[in-house]
Design an enzyme around this catalytic site. Sequence first.
Site, short mmCIF file in Angstrom:
data_model
loop_
_atom_site.label_atom_id
_atom_site.label_comp_id
_atom_site.label_asym_id
_atom_site.label_seq_id
_atom_site.Cartn_x
_atom_site.Cartn_y
_atom_site.Cartn_z
N ASP A 63 -2.74 -7.82 3.91
CA ASP A 63 -1.48 -8.49 4.24
C ASP A 63 -1.40 -9.97 3.85
OD1 ASP A 63 -2.98 -9.81 6.29
OD2 ASP A 63 -2.49 -8.24 7.73
N CYS A 72 -0.43 -2.20 -14.30
CA CYS A 72 -0.22 -1.00 -15.11
C CYS A 72 -1.59 -0.56 -15.62
CB CYS A 72 0.71 -1.31 -16.28
SG CYS A 72 0.77 0.06 -17.46
N ASN A 117 -12.68 -6.59 19.97
CA ASN A 117 -11.83 -5.45 19.62
C ASN A 117 -11.31 -4.78 20.90
OD1 ASN A 117 -10.97 -4.07 17.15
ND2 ASN A 117 -11.88 -2.25 18.07
N HIS A 152 -10.05 -4.66 0.20
CA HIS A 152 -9.11 -3.57 -0.15
C HIS A 152 -7.92 -4.07 -0.95
CE1 HIS A 152 -10.87 -1.16 3.48
NE2 HIS A 152 -11.65 -1.15 2.44
N CYS A 198 5.18 -0.98 -21.17
CA CYS A 198 4.80 0.33 -21.73
C CYS A 198 5.34 1.51 -20.92
CB CYS A 198 3.28 0.42 -21.89
SG CYS A 198 2.43 0.62 -20.34
P1 NAD Z 1 -8.12 0.49 12.43
O1 NAD Z 1 -6.69 0.80 12.63
O2 NAD Z 1 -9.03 1.61 12.11
O3 NAD Z 1 -8.71 -0.25 13.71
C1 NAD Z 1 -8.06 -1.36 14.26
C2 NAD Z 1 -8.81 -1.74 15.53
O4 NAD Z 1 -8.23 -2.94 16.00
C3 NAD Z 1 -8.72 -0.70 16.63
O5 NAD Z 1 -10.02 -0.34 17.05
C4 NAD Z 1 -7.94 -1.41 17.75
O6 NAD Z 1 -8.48 -1.15 19.02
C5 NAD Z 1 -8.10 -2.86 17.41
N1 NAD Z 1 -6.95 -3.70 17.76
C6 NAD Z 1 -5.64 -3.49 17.48
N2 NAD Z 1 -4.90 -4.55 17.88
C7 NAD Z 1 -5.77 -5.44 18.43
C8 NAD Z 1 -5.61 -6.72 19.02
N3 NAD Z 1 -4.43 -7.32 19.12
N4 NAD Z 1 -6.73 -7.34 19.50
C9 NAD Z 1 -7.96 -6.75 19.41
N5 NAD Z 1 -8.15 -5.55 18.85
C10 NAD Z 1 -7.07 -4.90 18.36
O7 NAD Z 1 -8.19 -0.66 11.31
P2 NAD Z 1 -9.36 -1.03 10.29
O8 NAD Z 1 -10.67 -0.83 10.93
O9 NAD Z 1 -9.00 -2.34 9.71
O10 NAD Z 1 -9.23 0.08 9.15
C11 NAD Z 1 -7.95 0.41 8.68
C12 NAD Z 1 -7.77 0.36 7.18
O11 NAD Z 1 -6.37 0.28 6.95
C13 NAD Z 1 -8.34 -0.85 6.54
O12 NAD Z 1 -9.01 -0.39 5.43
C14 NAD Z 1 -7.15 -1.71 6.09
O13 NAD Z 1 -7.24 -1.96 4.71
C15 NAD Z 1 -5.94 -0.84 6.25
N6 NAD Z 1 -4.84 -1.48 7.01
C16 NAD Z 1 -4.57 -2.79 6.80
C17 NAD Z 1 -3.58 -3.41 7.54
C18 NAD Z 1 -3.30 -4.88 7.28
O14 NAD Z 1 -3.50 -5.36 6.16
N7 NAD Z 1 -2.82 -5.62 8.29
C19 NAD Z 1 -2.87 -2.70 8.50
C20 NAD Z 1 -3.16 -1.33 8.66
C21 NAD Z 1 -4.17 -0.73 7.92
#
Ligand code: NAD
Length: 244
Positions: free
Chosen positions: A103, A126, A213, A118, A151
Amino acid sequence: MTLAAVADCIRQAQSVVALTGAGISTESGIPDFRSATGIYSQRQDAMELLSLSTFRRDPERFYRFFREAFLRWGDLQPNRGHRALAALEKMGKLRAIVTQNIDGLHQKAGSSRVLELHGNLQTATCHSCGRQYPMEVVRNDQAPVPLCPECHHPLQPDIVLFEQALPEQVVWAAVHAIENCQLLLVVGTSLTVAPACNLVDVRPPGARLVIINNDPTPYDPTADYIIRGSAGAILEELVNLLNL
Ligand code: NAD
């Protein structure tokens, strides 16, 4: 007080590295994947939709989901959690942020050394001719599948899709940063997405592991400190303690 003890550990550490995930951005209005309100609970086919095979086989279906789920993120703002990590860098404590997020909110908050495992939502490429374009080209394209202006092959947003390898140079930079840290601060990730979660294992012996977390993670048994609750409030309080 756990938080005061963590602040002491940060004071003593020469080098702190943060490993962040979707949970640090939920307070900015971006859903994570695996929480009760996350993207997977709304769309069980999210992983399939975000795969390389779907992009290749049915780019129109990929783009319907991508536009609906991701394109609005460009307008969102960092929250106090992102700002606290930027403050920790300015204090000379935080060497790098290794993030699974796409993000761009760490950079918007002022962090300068952000390793994006990621990819991100800034550009699209492309794969036929290799030209890269700003995401605005995708955003402004009304066609079901945005095509390369040169392309005419489908443009892929520069995010790592399921079935795609992580960018090698970023992974090595992340390994190097974590191998040399004295404290690894894990924030807002379920630590279930490999290979990103495996980076926790490359911290050197003796380096502290702090996990902030909402939900438990598979790495909790190896952590020195686990803090449950809102990442934004906790990180802000941590920086306040360090400023005392
Ligand atoms: P996940 O969804 O698997 O886990 C998120 C964790 O954050 C959860 O365990 C949850 O309990 C915790 N959480 C949520 N809100 C919180 C808060 N306010 N305070 C504390 N903890 C909080 O996410 P992940 O492990 O990052 O894996 C998901 C994949 O999806 C990643 O590879 C990522 O690239 C992608 N993704 C990215 C975004 C982004 O860029 N913001 C959003 C969604 C998914």
